[in-house]
Structure formats: C-alpha cells, structure tokens
Design a protein around this motif. Structure first.
Motif, PDB file in Angstrom:
ATOM      1  N   GLY A   1      95.863  32.265  24.568  1.00 52.56           N
ATOM      2  CA  GLY A   1      96.728  33.013  25.477  1.00 52.56           C
ATOM      3  C   GLY A   1      96.276  34.455  25.656  1.00 52.56           C
ATOM      4  O   GLY A   1      96.545  35.087  26.675  1.00 52.56           O
TER       5      GLY A   1
ATOM      6  N   LYS B   1     106.354  31.304  26.515  1.00 52.83           N
ATOM      7  CA  LYS B   1     106.187  30.850  27.903  1.00 52.83           C
ATOM      8  C   LYS B   1     105.005  31.545  28.572  1.00 52.83           C
ATOM      9  O   LYS B   1     104.162  30.886  29.196  1.00 52.83           O
ATOM     10  N   ASN B   2     104.919  32.857  28.455  1.00 50.53           N
ATOM     11  CA  ASN B   2     103.815  33.602  29.069  1.00 50.53           C
ATOM     12  C   ASN B   2     102.476  33.294  28.403  1.00 50.53           C
ATOM     13  O   ASN B   2     101.450  33.203  29.085  1.00 50.53           O
TER      14      ASN B   2
ATOM     15  N   ILE C   1     101.606  30.510  26.898  1.00 50.67           N
ATOM     16  CA  ILE C   1     101.176  29.164  27.312  1.00 50.67           C
ATOM     17  C   ILE C   1     100.590  29.245  28.717  1.00 50.67           C
ATOM     18  O   ILE C   1      99.512  28.696  28.983  1.00 50.67           O
ATOM     19  N   HIS C   2     101.267  29.948  29.603  1.00 50.34           N
ATOM     20  CA  HIS C   2     100.764  30.107  30.968  1.00 50.34           C
ATOM     21  C   HIS C   2      99.389  30.798  30.965  1.00 50.34           C
ATOM     22  O   HIS C   2      98.448  30.322  31.603  1.00 50.34           O
ATOM     23  N   SER C   3      99.275  31.897  30.231  1.00 50.85           N
ATOM     24  CA  SER C   3      97.996  32.610  30.123  1.00 50.85           C
ATOM     25  C   SER C   3      96.929  31.724  29.493  1.00 50.85           C
ATOM     26  O   SER C   3      95.771  31.747  29.900  1.00 50.85           O
TER      27      SER C   3
ATOM     28  N   HIS D   1      96.629  28.493  29.655  1.00 53.04           N
ATOM     29  CA  HIS D   1      96.118  27.525  30.627  1.00 53.04           C
ATOM     30  C   HIS D   1      95.223  28.195  31.661  1.00 53.04           C
ATOM     31  O   HIS D   1      94.289  27.560  32.164  1.00 53.04           O
ATOM     32  N   LYS D   2      95.462  29.455  31.960  1.00 54.24           N
ATOM     33  CA  LYS D   2      94.578  30.203  32.852  1.00 54.24           C
ATOM     34  C   LYS D   2      93.270  30.548  32.152  1.00 54.24           C
ATOM     35  O   LYS D   2      92.198  30.473  32.743  1.00 54.24           O
TER      36      LYS D   2
END
Length: 153
Positions: free
Chosen positions: A93, A129-130, A132-134, A136-137
């Motif tokens: 992340g 949440k952030n 996990i999003h980061s 995946h990016k």
C-alpha cells in the motif's frame, strides 16, 4: 493491423501470466512461511501446514494442515491465496514489498491480507480501505519492477 493486434494480445497475455508468479516464498520455494492459507478462512486462525499436504501453484509450494484444506485449495486457489503475492499489505500500500508474519493477518471482503508484524498491522487497520486501494494500484508496478530485475539476472 490485425497481425499487430494479435501480437499485442499475446504479449499482454504472457505478461498477465508472469504477474501472477510474483509470490513471496522462502529459499525452499514455500509460500506464506509454510502456513495453510485455507485455514485462515476455514479454521479462522493461522495454522502451520505439513509437508505431506503440498500443492505447487504459480511457482511456489503451498502447505496445508489437512487433506481437506489441500482439496479446497486445489479447487479454487485464487480464492485462498493472499493478496499481493503474500507480501505485506501495508508495505504494498506504501509502494514497496516486505516480508510478513503469518500471524498478522486479516480477511477483508473474502480476501486474505498479511502484514509484516502486529504493530504494522495496527497501522494498516487504521487506514485499511485506502491502503488496500493503494496496494491494488501499486501492485502492477511492483510486479513489473520485479520482472525487470529478474530478467537482468
């Protein structure tokens, strides 16, 4: 033009296959430090796998604590495999990879995430949440970097 599109598709397919092979493993090729990834979902706790219940998948050896867990994995390995190739979710992340402590884990939206240690896991939980999003990016860039490094060897 049609030929170029076919070649491009083939290259994308090859790259997509390679991405999946960036699995964190020990010197013996064992994933998740020998822990049974199915046990996190079924038993709800980290459980050491046994050498007699082993499955090769995506270039790594995955150990299981029972034949039942091994069979579940064989049927749907992507369901049980940890996110980010088994690297620390907090690190990914934040744009890099790090080893994990198999006892620092969390299942979120039916996906297994592992962290470096319990202290890092607490930090990850605060912004899960952030991160996990980061993650995946960041993950495709980290895989690409790994593959480039691997090809130079």
């Amino acid at each position: 033009m049609k030929y170029a599109m076919i070649v491009c598709f083939m290259l994308v397919s090859v790259y997509a296959g390679e991405k999946k092979d960036f699995i964190r493993m020990d010197k013996k090729g064992v994933a998740v430090d020998g822990y049974d990834v199915v046990a996190y979902f079924v038993q709800g706790k980290p459980t050491k796998g046994q050498d007699k219940f082993v499955q090769e998948w995506r270039g790594a050896k995955w150990l299981f604590s029972s034949s039942e867990n091994l069979e579940k994995f064989k049927k749907s390995p992507q369901k049980y495999a940890p996110q980010f190739g088994g690297f620390c979710a907090w690190a990914v992340g934040n744009g890099y990879t790090a080893k994990i402590d198999p006892t620092a884990w969390k299942i979120v939206d039916q996906k297994l995430y592992l962290n470096y240690n319990h202290s890092i896991q607490k930090q990850w939980e605060k912004d899960r949440k952030n991160l996990i999003h980061s993650g995946h990016k960041n993950w495709p860039k980290l895989v690409k970097k790994h593959l480039e490094k691997k090809s130079k060897k």
